[in-house]
Design an enzyme around this catalytic site. Sequence first.
Site, mmCIF file in Angstrom:
data_model
loop_
_atom_site.group_PDB
_atom_site.id
_atom_site.type_symbol
_atom_site.label_atom_id
_atom_site.label_comp_id
_atom_site.label_asym_id
_atom_site.label_seq_id
_atom_site.Cartn_x
_atom_site.Cartn_y
_atom_site.Cartn_z
ATOM 1 C CB CYS A 30 50.564 77.291 64.661
ATOM 2 S SG CYS A 30 51.642 76.041 65.377
ATOM 3 C CB CYS A 60 49.963 75.905 69.617
ATOM 4 S SG CYS A 60 50.501 77.376 68.717
ATOM 5 C CB CYS A 74 54.506 78.370 65.694
ATOM 6 S SG CYS A 74 53.288 78.939 66.891
ATOM 7 C CG ASP A 133 53.429 74.338 50.337
ATOM 8 O OD1 ASP A 133 52.942 75.476 50.507
ATOM 9 O OD2 ASP A 133 54.333 74.089 49.529
ATOM 10 C CD GLU A 187 43.936 76.311 49.205
ATOM 11 O OE1 GLU A 187 44.036 77.356 49.857
ATOM 12 O OE2 GLU A 187 44.883 75.756 48.630
ATOM 13 C CG ASP A 207 47.861 74.303 50.987
ATOM 14 O OD1 ASP A 207 46.877 75.048 51.060
ATOM 15 O OD2 ASP A 207 49.023 74.709 50.824
HETATM 16 ZN ZN LIG Z 1 52.298 76.981 67.301
#
Ligand SMILES: [Zn+2]
Length: 475
Positions: free
Chosen positions: A414, A417, A433, A443, A361, A272
């Site tokens: 995130c 999760c 998060c 990053d 990306e 990234d």
């Molecule tokens: Zn999370």
Amino acid sequence: MSQPNPILGTMTSRLTTPPTSRSGHILSRAVTFQFALDPNAQQRILLDKCAGARRFTVNHHLARVRANLDVRSAEREAHGDVGETTEPSTPSLSWSGFSFINEFNAWKNGQSDDSPLNDDGSCGLAWRHELPSDVFECASVDTARALENFSSSKRGERSGTPVGFPRFQAKGKVTPSFRLRNRATPGTAPSSQPVRFTDPAHLRLPRFGPMKLFGPTLKVRRMIDAGRFHIYSATLSQRAGRWTVSLTGVAAELHRAERSRTNRHAGPVGVDRGIISLCVAADANGIPIESFEGVKILKQALVKLKAANQTLARTTPGSKGRQRARSRLARTHRKVANTRRHLVHQASRSLVDRCQILVLEDLNVAGMVKNRTLARSLSDAAMGELSRQLLYKARWHGVEVRVADRFFPSSKMCSGCGVVKDDLDLSTRTYSCGACGLIIDRDLNAAINLARWRPKEPSAVTLVVPTRASLLSTA
Ligand SMILES: [Zn+2]
């Protein structure tokens, strides 16, 4: 085995199979080596003359084409018919490199009706014999290519930003540069090629004789001697007062050991672009692989750039001080560009050495929204260059590159999760998060997500292997 056409050089070699060197190597890699030059006073004069001759030739062709286009469009209008059925009576000019070379040769040698007349009664371009004729021919071929880009863009056959009619070359407005071909086929012995190294510190060019250059030449000389590199052409250009030469040609594939290293990181590694660093790489388990400082060093250079700009602004136009300030500013610009290129080369080489699968990306650099913050635009530019280098180096070193689709929320998701945030400000450097409480570098979070990216359909894996043609055009 077909050899590249000596007249068009690399132009036709794009269409043919890779050439073979005299040592039997298949030369399929497009490679460029660049060196700074240290010309003597005579060579410096000749360099300036050649750059001037190139501008002159390009402008000659553009003026003819422009005039022809104008006459034809005037005739069309006079017919009062915009339809395509009526053809203007003036025929259109051929825009091919061959016809440009032939037309210009006839014109400069005094064999054409509109050849220039000299004071001594002779006909033709008086100073044509002072320069290598290749300067004129390469300029003709390059103009033809620029016109082809323009017309294919106009027909809608060219991707990317629209290309306009090529610009006329004004002295002081364009980078002084010109190209000379190495008129030898890849099988020729190095000692009888027109462009060759005469010793570790001198490059011989037609008409110039041996010219001193800076930097280590051992690698390229070894490659040439072993028949693993063949020079197609030498492009000379002057930036901030310094002349450099780019030797463009074809090289043999890297050694098998380089292409299949055993100690590489086996799983996919996400790359990234960073905000402070050039890029951050991490694997799917969340282990950081590498982080390249880059933008920070560039920022320091930018401070110098700003100072040089301010000094320039304080000087009086037309003064000696202004000249000095301007050349200092140009040198600083050159330094920033060199630093960036060096850093990006280091990062891309290190990544292909250490990883087997890279996930990037999708950087639609041309279509990217122009960002006003300097640091961001710098990192965008550096990242665009990094992905370009990663693509060709990955091919050389046998590394797989995957490109995540444009809508993959690598930054907003995130990595703990999988919850996707609605919005993430560019200034937020830490990802926190709300769902699972993970706090992680922004990053690094994005790099981990990229490493875990999987295509929606297994068949849709974007394995990017750039073609030889696309490599040659960017080389
Ligand atoms: Zn999370």
